[in-house]
Design an enzyme around this catalytic site. Structure first.
Site, PDB file in Angstrom:
ATOM      1  CG  HIS A   1       1.806 -17.122  -4.387  1.00 50.64           C
ATOM      2  ND1 HIS A   1       0.406 -18.300  -4.038  1.00 50.64           N
ATOM      3  CD2 HIS A   1       1.838 -16.962  -5.467  1.00 50.64           C
ATOM      4  CE1 HIS A   1       0.113 -17.874  -5.431  1.00 50.64           C
ATOM      5  NE2 HIS A   1       0.472 -16.936  -6.234  1.00 50.64           N
TER       6      HIS A   1
ATOM      7  CG  ASP B   1      -3.231 -17.654  -7.997  1.00 48.82           C
ATOM      8  OD1 ASP B   1      -3.563 -16.958  -9.039  1.00 48.82           O
ATOM      9  OD2 ASP B   1      -2.131 -18.180  -7.614  1.00 48.82           O
TER      10      ASP B   1
END
Length: 464
Positions: free
Chosen positions: A286, A337
């Site tokens: 991220h 993810d």
């Protein structure tokens, strides 16, 4: 030894599209038959590309014909397989990352090794259908819901490894240290099954996992809130001593940054740097809310960045500074993810399109650069440095995207890479080959015959 010739109507060779490419693939003999079909159950066969010939206008006799654009296999550098069970259910009502997390905990509490194997097998088969040949599984569901270890303390991790083998893709099991509910606080009820108690106990358990064909064992620090600062170096040292990939959720939420500043007087990136976590084997996942100093630390240490745009927008996380990170020296990779969708082509284009929205300018990455993030750099982040290219000596992992669907028909072939990145979807994947083994052929998974049914059944079982 088995030798198979694949004739590629069009192939992406590093930076350009070439028509008429013949790949010679050599395998050890048990993974693929002469027509490229699977003849054994082992995933991740060691088949290699042993020759690449361009300018081959017609398929050679006996060649396996792949029409469309063939690219190196896609690398999904960040996955939580069980999050696939959340798709659609978390779209009801409003909320934040933290309210989403409560729903995620409920699903996590229902998983057993058997249920996790069934779900992950279906999820990894969905990935194969999307052209993914390797997955980095960020794995923290280690124990029973109350925190008691299984008879085999790695039963959950082994279930994931077997699921990847059954689905025909490579896996890097990023076994995750998750020891705290937040900056030294004890795990809450939901998190008991995640925790080994201490980083030393984590290291003892994960050291029992063994690499094998198609399997790498890596490490992960869940986040700076979940591993006490004085134990970060234990996890980092374990990975460094083995030359293993080390991943960490980093600055996904501003609340985490604020709490870290309050607890330690520094940002999460600075804290990781202080404890030896950053470096070329490490990937921050991220990397969304960073200071300029954070970006400089990540780049100067050549720590990687894994962007997960579909999840980051689904959870309203924000848009990470991918352009600045890459310019600073951080290699970019991509992950699906939470599996809001499983489509690495969408992740690639979303990274560019997100940046366009933020900057109101276009053209931050070429199609070739985005494909590199989705292939070679993604594989490198997972410890598969010999995958991610169509060249002699590389692992024979590749995928073919149709150029005649309603999304891809029309543009000239020399722009096939641009078509793939900016118009195609996972639905356009026609073939996926792993280690010379034809895992997906003509859009059909070769060992999981009905992937939608497998997904539906495994998710329904979790919901009771």
């Amino acid at each position: 030894m088995q030798v198979t010739t694949y004739w590629l109507e069009h192939a992406w060779l590093d930076t350009n599209v070439e028509p008429g490419v013949a790949l010679t693939v050599t395998t050890s003999g048990s993974a693929a038959g002469a027509d490229g079909r699977a003849s054994g159950s082992a995933a991740g066969a060691d088949g290699r590309i042993t020759a690449v010939r361009t300018g081959v206008d017609a398929p050679p006799p006996g060649a396996v014909v792949l029409r469309g654009l063939t690219i190196p296999g896609l690398a999904n550098a960040h996955s939580h397989a069980f999050h696939r069970a959340l798709r659609s259910t978390v779209q009801v009502g409003s909320g934040t990352f933290w309210t989403w997390r409560e729903v995620m905990y409920q699903v996590a509490s229902r998983l057993t090794p058997e249920a996790y194997h069934a779900l992950a097998r279906a999820v990894y088969a969905e990935m194969a259908l999307a052209g993914i040949t390797a997955v980095g599984e960020f794995h923290y569901l280690h124990h029973t819901p109350g925190g008691t270890p299984y008879a085999d303390p790695n039963a959950m991790g082994e279930a994931l490894v077997q699921a990847a083998a059954d689905a025909g893709i490579r896996i890097t099991l990023l076994d995750t240290a998750y020891l705290s509910s937040g900056f030294g606080a004890a795990p809450d009820t939901h998190q008991l099954r995640f925790s080994d108690g201490t980083a030393d106990a984590w290291a003892e358990r994960v050291s029992q996992l063994k690499e094998r064909e198609g399997v790498r064992i890596g490490a992960a620090i869940h986040s700076v809130r979940a591993v006490p600062a004085d134990q970060l170096s234990t996890v980092a040292s374990w990975a460094r001593e083995r030359g293993a990939p080390l991943h960490v959720h980093l600055s996904e939420q501003t609340a985490e940054n604020d709490a870290c500043l309050a607890a330690h007087g520094r940002t999460p990136t600075q804290l990781l740097a202080d404890h030896g976590v950053l470096g070329p084997l490490t990937t921050g996942v991220h990397n969304t809310h960073l200071t300029d100093a954070d970006i400089a630390l990540i780049g100067s240490s050549t720590t990687g960045t894994c962007m997960c745009p579909t999840t980051e927008r689904d959870l309203a996380d924000g848009i990470g500074p991918a352009v600045a990170l890459q310019r600073a020296g951080s290699p970019l990779s991509l992950g699906s993810d939470s599996h809001a969708v499983i489509d690495l082509l969408e992740e690639a284009r979303a990274m560019e399109l997100n940046e366009r929205l933020r900057s109101r300018t276009r053209g931050h990455w070429t199609a070739a650069a985005l494909l590199r993030a989705a292939t070679a750099d993604g594989h490198a982040a997972l410890g598969w440095g010999q995958a991610g290219s169509l060249e002699t000596g590389a692992l024979a992992d590749f995928t073919t995207i149709a150029l005649d669907s309603v999304r891809t028909a029309g543009p000239v072939p020399r722009l096939a890479a641009e078509t793939a990145v900016f118009a195609a979807s996972a639905a356009d994947v026609r073939h996926t080959v792993v280690g010379g083994r034809h895992v997906v052929r003509d859009g059909v998974h070769q060992s999981v015959p009905d992937v939608p049914r497998a997904l539906a059944d495994s998710i329904a079982a979790l919901r009771g």
